[in-house]
Design a protein around this motif. Sequence first.
Motif, PDB file in Angstrom:
ATOM      1  N   ILE A  68      72.667  16.139  35.795  1.00 58.48           N
ATOM      2  CA  ILE A  68      72.713  16.967  34.584  1.00 58.48           C
ATOM      3  C   ILE A  68      71.937  16.311  33.446  1.00 58.48           C
ATOM      4  O   ILE A  68      71.065  16.930  32.818  1.00 58.48           O
ATOM      5  N   PHE A  69      72.236  15.043  33.179  1.00 58.96           N
ATOM      6  CA  PHE A  69      71.560  14.356  32.071  1.00 58.96           C
ATOM      7  C   PHE A  69      70.085  14.125  32.394  1.00 58.96           C
ATOM      8  O   PHE A  69      69.230  14.222  31.508  1.00 58.96           O
ATOM      9  N   GLY A  70      69.787  13.820  33.654  1.00 51.82           N
ATOM     10  CA  GLY A  70      68.403  13.591  34.040  1.00 51.82           C
ATOM     11  C   GLY A  70      67.541  14.828  33.888  1.00 51.82           C
ATOM     12  O   GLY A  70      66.437  14.771  33.336  1.00 51.82           O
ATOM     13  N   LEU A  71      68.034  15.970  34.374  1.00 48.69           N
ATOM     14  CA  LEU A  71      67.260  17.202  34.264  1.00 48.69           C
ATOM     15  C   LEU A  71      67.137  17.657  32.812  1.00 48.69           C
ATOM     16  O   LEU A  71      66.099  18.198  32.406  1.00 48.69           O
ATOM     17  N   TYR A  72      68.171  17.426  32.028  1.00 45.32           N
ATOM     18  CA  TYR A  72      68.088  17.775  30.602  1.00 45.32           C
ATOM     19  C   TYR A  72      66.974  16.989  29.913  1.00 45.32           C
ATOM     20  O   TYR A  72      66.179  17.550  29.140  1.00 45.32           O
ATOM     21  N   LEU A  73      66.894  15.686  30.194  1.00 44.90           N
ATOM     22  CA  LEU A  73      65.868  14.854  29.569  1.00 44.90           C
ATOM     23  C   LEU A  73      64.479  15.211  30.078  1.00 44.90           C
ATOM     24  O   LEU A  73      63.514  15.263  29.296  1.00 44.90           O
ATOM     25  N   LEU A  74      64.352  15.465  31.373  1.00 45.58           N
ATOM     26  CA  LEU A  74      63.054  15.884  31.911  1.00 45.58           C
ATOM     27  C   LEU A  74      62.603  17.180  31.239  1.00 45.58           C
ATOM     28  O   LEU A  74      61.419  17.329  30.884  1.00 45.58           O
ATOM     29  N   TYR A  75      63.514  18.112  31.088  1.00 43.39           N
ATOM     30  CA  TYR A  75      63.183  19.396  30.466  1.00 43.39           C
ATOM     31  C   TYR A  75      62.779  19.209  29.004  1.00 43.39           C
ATOM     32  O   TYR A  75      61.817  19.816  28.532  1.00 43.39           O
ATOM     33  N   TYR A  76      63.491  18.368  28.295  1.00 41.75           N
ATOM     34  CA  TYR A  76      63.156  18.130  26.895  1.00 41.75           C
ATOM     35  C   TYR A  76      61.778  17.491  26.759  1.00 41.75           C
ATOM     36  O   TYR A  76      60.970  17.905  25.919  1.00 41.75           O
ATOM     37  N   PHE A  77      61.492  16.506  27.605  1.00 46.12           N
ATOM     38  CA  PHE A  77      60.242  15.750  27.474  1.00 46.12           C
ATOM     39  C   PHE A  77      59.014  16.543  27.917  1.00 46.12           C
ATOM     40  O   PHE A  77      57.899  16.027  27.883  1.00 46.12           O
ATOM     41  N   ARG A  78      59.195  17.815  28.309  1.00 45.63           N
ATOM     42  CA  ARG A  78      58.039  18.646  28.628  1.00 45.63           C
ATOM     43  C   ARG A  78      57.150  18.840  27.409  1.00 45.63           C
ATOM     44  O   ARG A  78      55.985  19.222  27.529  1.00 45.63           O
ATOM     45  N   VAL A  79      57.684  18.537  26.216  1.00 43.80           N
ATOM     46  CA  VAL A  79      56.883  18.639  24.997  1.00 43.80           C
ATOM     47  C   VAL A  79      55.673  17.729  25.066  1.00 43.80           C
ATOM     48  O   VAL A  79      54.607  18.036  24.513  1.00 43.80           O
ATOM     49  N   PHE A  80      55.774  16.599  25.789  1.00 43.52           N
ATOM     50  CA  PHE A  80      54.634  15.688  25.888  1.00 43.52           C
ATOM     51  C   PHE A  80      53.549  16.255  26.798  1.00 43.52           C
ATOM     52  O   PHE A  80      52.364  16.000  26.587  1.00 43.52           O
ATOM     53  N   GLU A  81      53.939  17.011  27.820  1.00 44.34           N
ATOM     54  CA  GLU A  81      52.931  17.665  28.656  1.00 44.34           C
ATOM     55  C   GLU A  81      52.161  18.691  27.837  1.00 44.34           C
ATOM     56  O   GLU A  81      50.940  18.825  27.988  1.00 44.34           O
ATOM     57  N   ARG A  82      52.856  19.406  26.979  1.00 43.38           N
ATOM     58  CA  ARG A  82      52.182  20.376  26.124  1.00 43.38           C
ATOM     59  C   ARG A  82      51.262  19.678  25.121  1.00 43.38           C
ATOM     60  O   ARG A  82      50.249  20.224  24.707  1.00 43.38           O
ATOM     61  N   GLN A  83      51.635  18.483  24.737  1.00 45.92           N
ATOM     62  CA  GLN A  83      50.856  17.771  23.730  1.00 45.92           C
ATOM     63  C   GLN A  83      49.572  17.191  24.313  1.00 45.92           C
ATOM     64  O   GLN A  83      48.502  17.312  23.709  1.00 45.92           O
ATOM     65  N   ILE A  84      49.634  16.543  25.478  1.00 45.12           N
ATOM     66  CA  ILE A  84      48.455  15.858  26.017  1.00 45.12           C
ATOM     67  C   ILE A  84      47.784  16.644  27.133  1.00 45.12           C
ATOM     68  O   ILE A  84      46.713  16.254  27.601  1.00 45.12           O
ATOM     69  N   GLY A  85      48.401  17.737  27.586  1.00 40.05           N
ATOM     70  CA  GLY A  85      47.833  18.524  28.669  1.00 40.05           C
ATOM     71  C   GLY A  85      48.404  18.128  30.015  1.00 40.05           C
ATOM     72  O   GLY A  85      48.823  16.986  30.224  1.00 40.05           O
ATOM     73  N   SER A  86      48.409  19.063  30.955  1.00 43.77           N
ATOM     74  CA  SER A  86      49.036  18.828  32.260  1.00 43.77           C
ATOM     75  C   SER A  86      48.315  17.766  33.072  1.00 43.77           C
ATOM     76  O   SER A  86      48.945  17.011  33.822  1.00 43.77           O
TER      77      SER A  86
END
Length: 293
Positions: A68-86
């Motif tokens: 639960i905590f791991g997937l929540y953090l992975l989902y939140y940190f998707r902001v960095f993929e949007r920032q630097i590109g996939s």
Amino acid sequence: MQAGGVSGFQNAPVTRAVVLASGLLSVVFSANRRARALGLSYQEIVKNFRLWRIFASVFAFQSTPELIFGLYLLYYFRVFERQIGSNKYSVFSLFTISVSSLLQILSLVLLKDSNYISALASGPYGLIFGSFIPFFLDIPITSRFRIFGVNFSDKSIIYLAGLQLLLSSWKRSLIPGICGLVAGSLYRLNVLGIRRMKLPQIIASFFARFFAPPPGSSSRPSRSLVGNMSSHTGRAVQNQPSTGSAPVAEPPESSIAMLVSMGFDANAARQALMRARNDINVATNILLEAQSH
């Protein structure tokens, strides 16, 4: 800062692939009652040379709270993929996962003759805790509040979730978490020029084709957030409401400076703040989305 201005996994296919792989493998191994056997151990990896265990341990969590905590953090940190590109985020993910796994194996070798630990916790600890480095350095605190006399910020919930995951299995999870922080720091320091590297376009296209959300799956498409704002030209924001709504106040210089400190152009920061009605959280998300196109 909020997890993202665009709902779901829009502009984050790599994160979506990691979340799906982690969730599915965790459920499969848990259903087969083999989750507890996933963690890296000196006996399995070094002596028996079962390298398939490395792949399994990289993605699958061993317990429901960790999942639960791991997937929540992975989902939140998707902001960095949007920032630097996939593409660059793929490099970041591979680097932090690989370096963290090597450091974990090295720690098992160094501790093999002690009774300190026999096996490590499994899961994408390298990617998660590697992401805490840019989260700490690049994401500003935009609001503070007090609860029962204790000071908190809008970033506190992420730190608390990370602390819970870090200590979820005590020594077994503490070492993978520390290895992830080291891997993230090495990426930040641009070791071997890693931050300039990119994956072949065919790999990036694979993630975009198979893991990007289908068109229309988001109720708020990314381009509608960006609207007519250009992050490169500083043109006036168009389509401002005209049905009796009050004009937007000039953005505070402190808010513009905060966005500039994150690497955004000053004119683009001003336009985003005007569009977001000086809400710095929304403005940050607008700029991240504009940067991804």
